[in-house]
Design an enzyme around this catalytic site. Structure first.
Site, PDB file in Angstrom:
ATOM      1  N   ASN A   1      -6.849   6.644   3.474  1.00 28.92           N
ATOM      2  CA  ASN A   1      -8.255   6.925   3.173  1.00 28.92           C
ATOM      3  C   ASN A   1      -8.630   8.400   3.260  1.00 28.92           C
ATOM      4  OD1 ASN A   1      -8.288   4.173   2.968  1.00 28.92           O
ATOM      5  ND2 ASN A   1      -9.771   3.827   4.592  1.00 28.92           N
TER       6      ASN A   1
ATOM      7  N   ASN B  12      -9.270   3.538  -2.120  1.00 25.54           N
ATOM      8  CA  ASN B  12      -9.804   4.506  -1.160  1.00 25.54           C
ATOM      9  C   ASN B  12      -9.015   5.814  -1.111  1.00 25.54           C
ATOM     10  OD1 ASN B  12     -11.999   2.966  -0.391  1.00 25.54           O
ATOM     11  ND2 ASN B  12     -10.864   1.907   1.221  1.00 25.54           N
TER      12      ASN B  12
ATOM     13  N   ASP C 124      -0.619   2.422  -5.386  1.00 23.98           N
ATOM     14  CA  ASP C 124      -0.678   0.974  -5.622  1.00 23.98           C
ATOM     15  C   ASP C 124      -1.980   0.614  -6.324  1.00 23.98           C
ATOM     16  OD1 ASP C 124      -1.875   1.747  -2.973  1.00 23.98           O
ATOM     17  OD2 ASP C 124      -2.517  -0.340  -3.004  1.00 23.98           O
TER      18      ASP C 124
ATOM     19  N   HIS D  84       0.828  -1.211   0.000  1.00 22.61           N
ATOM     20  CA  HIS D  84       0.000   0.000   0.000  1.00 22.61           C
ATOM     21  C   HIS D  84       0.865   1.265   0.000  1.00 22.61           C
ATOM     22  CE1 HIS D  84      -4.142   0.918  -0.183  1.00 22.61           C
ATOM     23  NE2 HIS D  84      -4.398   1.187   1.083  1.00 22.61           N
TER      24      HIS D  84
END
Length: 193
Positions: free
Chosen positions: A71, A117, A96, A24
């Site tokens: 997020n 997100n 990613d 991530h």
């Protein structure tokens, strides 16, 4: 049509050592490599981001790493862009992407968030989707598998073998977009295997 004085290149990830070497956080790794190639160090903090300002390919560029967690990435990027009057069309997002095989790079513009997100946060806060995105493949764990665990997990031994090449290619893609524009960059990088 580009009208901003500055460009922003934002790598997405999560702050903290626990997340540093995870799939991530590949956006963070790419922009760190980009800064290094440009003889810059991301060592300042403003608007809940680590950042550096430099001149790259004859353009004034902010390289930023939002510290708001994935997020909520849109909030710190939007604050930066608002303060420096940078339009979303002059922002490159590096992130990613599970829909691409590990190491595959794909450049897109004016596309939806694709379930990511961090990208969703950016598009919602700006109210537009006209940014350029460098999508960096991290592969998908497979149907029914834990996708959160996959993106927050560390790189496998096979992934580590090609990680440096992947980061190098993605940071080159950022440079290419700055120098030659997004259409030319898409034509070059999206056709590579």
């Amino acid at each position: 049509m580009s009208c901003s004085k500055f460009k922003i290149i934002a790598g997405l990830g999560n702050p903290g050592k626990g997340y540093a070497q995870t799939r991530h956080n590949i956006g963070f790794l790419v922009v760190e490599a980009l800064a290094s190639k440009s003889h810059l160090t991301i060592d300042k903090t403003r608007f809940e981001s680590h950042y550096v300002k430099g001149r790259i390919k004859d353009q004034d560029v902010f390289i930023i790493k939002p510290l708001t967690y994935m997020n909520l990435s849109g909030f710190s990027i939007h604050r930066f862009a608002s303060y420096y009057k940078v339009g979303i069309e002059d922002i490159i997002i590096v992130h990613d992407d599970m829909d691409l095989a590990f190491g595959k790079i794909k450049i897109v513009k004016s596309r939806g968030h694709g379930g990511h997100n961090g990208v969703r946060s950016i598009l919602e806060v700006f109210g537009k989707k006209d940014c350029i995105r460098i999508r960096v493949g991290v592969g998908h764990p497979g149907s029914g598998k834990d996708v959160t665990g996959h993106v927050l997990g560390g790189f496998s031994p096979d992934e580590i073998k090609i990680l440096d090449h992947c980061i190098d290619t993605a940071s080159d893609a950022c440079l290419y977009v700055l120098e030659n524009g997004v259409t030319s960059a898409m034509n070059l990088f999206n056709t590579k295997s």
